[in-house]
Design an enzyme around this catalytic site. Sequence first.
Site: not given
Length: 583
Positions: A321, A514
Site C-alpha cells: 500500500d 522500513e
Amino acid sequence: MTRRTWELYLLLLLGLGLMSQEALPPPCESQIYCQGELLHQVQMAKLYQDDKQFVDMSLATAPDQVLQRFRELMEVHNRSVPRQQLQEFVQQHFQDVGLELEPWTPGDWKESPKFLQKISDAKLRVWAEELNQIWKKLGKKMKPEILSHPERFSLIYSEHPFIVPGGRFVEFYYWDSYWVMEGLLLSEMAETVKGMLQNFLNLVKTYGHIPNGGRVYYLQRSQPPLLTLMMDRYLTHTNDISFLEENIETLALELNFWTVNRTISVNSGGETYVLNRYYVPYGGPRPESYSKDEELADTLPEGDREALWAELKAGAESGWDFSSRWLVRDQNPDLLSSIRTSKLVPVDLNAFLCQAEELLSNFYSRLGKDSQATKYRNLRAQRLAAMKAILWDEQKGAWFDYDIENGKKNLEFYPSNLTPLWAGCFSDPGVVDKALQYLEDSKILTYQHGIPTSLSNTGQQWDFPNAWAPLQDLIVRGLAKSASPGTQEVAFQLAQNWIRTNFDVYTQKSVMYEKYDISDGGQPGGGGEYEVQEGFGWTNGVALMFLDRYGDRLTSGSPPSHLVSHCLVATFLLNILLGFLPW
Ligand SMILES: *[C@@H]1O[C@H](CO)[C@@H](O)[C@H](O)[C@H]1NC(C)=O
Ligand SMILES: *[C@@H]1O[C@H](CO)[C@@H](O)[C@H](O)[C@H]1NC(C)=O
C-alpha cells in the site's frame, strides 16, 4: 457411545462449526474506531498530523457514554461540531496513545547468539550484535486493562508479548511478523516466536482470519498469508510437534478464509481456473487514513466512492500500500483514485498460498492424517496448474499479475513476479535460470544498492526508487535455489548490495528503516502516506538472515569501483613508507 450417538454427536459438532462460522459478526462495528459520525468529524478536523493517532487512543469511559456525550454535543452545534470543541471532547474522553502497551524485554533474549560467529567481517559482526539488541526495544506487552475492558481500546488483546515493526507501527502486523520471526529464530528466541504464533492462532480462532494488524480497525482485511510458513520455521527450530498437533486445524481454518473469502475464477483457453486475489468487500474510508481516503474520494463521482474505498483496503491487504501494481490501467496510471487491486490476480499471494498448501499437506502427513494430506497436495497441484496457465509467461521467463478486467498479464517488473521461486512453487527446475535471464533483461542487476520495488516512479511507497527488505529476500532466496553456481553467485551479490545499503545508512544514522531509497547511493525511503519509519522489524530480520547465510563472505567495505581507489591509496602509502625506509 453407540455408533448412532457418535453420528449424532458429529452432526452436532458440524452444526456448531457451521453456526459459529455464520455467527461471525461483520468485522468491526465500533462506532468510534471503525465508522460513524464521531470518527468522521474528528478525523476530518485533522486534529493530528497522522490520522492513525486518533484511532489508537483509548477511551476514558465506556463507549456508550462517549457516544451519548457526542450526540449531545452535536445537538448543541446543529450536528457539525467546530474544531475547538472536537479537540476538547477528545481530550476529555480519550487517553493519549501508547499507554496500553508496555515495553517488554523478551525473556529468551541472548547477548551472543551463535550465528554471530559466522560473520567474518568485524564491522558487520558488531553491527549484527547491535541489531540483536534492537529486539529489546521492539518488544511489547499488553496491559491487563485491555482484557478487562476491551471495548475501550482499538488494540486487540493478545495474551503473549510480541515484537512490533517500530515507529508508528506499535502493534503487530501480520506479514511483517514472518521476517521478524526469521530474525528472532536466528537470535535463538524461539519462545518469543511461539508466543507470537499463539497470538495469531488465537486471532484465527476468534475472527476466522488474521487481521492486517493488531487493531479492531484492521479487522476487515488481512495481509499476505504467511502463518503456515511461520509455523514451519518454528517447527524446524524446535521440533515442537505437539504444538503443531494442537494447532493444525487452526492453520487449516486460516487457509479456509482465503478460499471462502478471497477466491476468483479465471477463464482462459476454454478452461476455468481458481486462484486468489486481495479483496475487501467493505466500503468506508480506512479509519487510520480517514481524511486522506475521504479527500481522495471527493475527486470521484459519489457513486464510485464506496468501490474506491474497498479497493484501497484491498491494496492495504496486499501489503503493497500503495503501488503502481494496483493502479495500472490504460488511462491515468499514476492516480491513486484509479486503484483496482481486486481486479488483479497477484503472483505473490498465489505463491504464498501454494507454499502454505504444500506445508500443510506435509504437516498432516507427519501427523499421520493422510486424507487431509492428500487434500492439500491436490489443492497445491491445482494451483500450480492454474499459475502456469494464467500467470507464467514462457517468453519472458517469469510470472506476472493477471488483469481480470482486461484479460491480460501486467508485464511491468515487480520483485513479486519471482515469488514462486522463493516459495518453491514450480515444477520445472529450469525456471530459476530463466528468472535470472528475466532480471538481466529487465536491467534489475544494474541497481547497486538494492532491488527496486518497480521501475515506475509514482510517488507511492511501493514503487521506484524504494526498496524493501522482504522483496530482497524473495529474490535472493529464490535465485539461491538454482543448481547453477552462476545464479547462486548473483543471489550472493544481491544480498551483499542490500547489506551494504543497510550498513552504510546505519553507520550514518544509527537507525534501521522500513524501506530504502536506492536511487542516490542508498538513503532512508520516502513517498506514500506517512514519513519513513524507524525500527525496523522486517528490515532487521532480513539483514540477520543474509548475515547468517553469507556471513563468511559479506563485507562492510566499499563496492569494487571504490576498492580500486583504496588500492591506489594503499600503494601510495606503501611507496611513501618504502621511501623512508633505510635500505
Ligand atoms: C442546522 O443545519 C441545517 C443544515 O445542516 C440548516 O438547514 C439549518 O438552518 C441549521 N440550523 C441552525 C439553527 O443553524
Ligand atoms: C468471510 O466470509 C464469511 C461468509 O461470507 C463472512 O461471514 C465473513 O465476515 C467474511 N470475513 C471477512 C473478514 O470479511
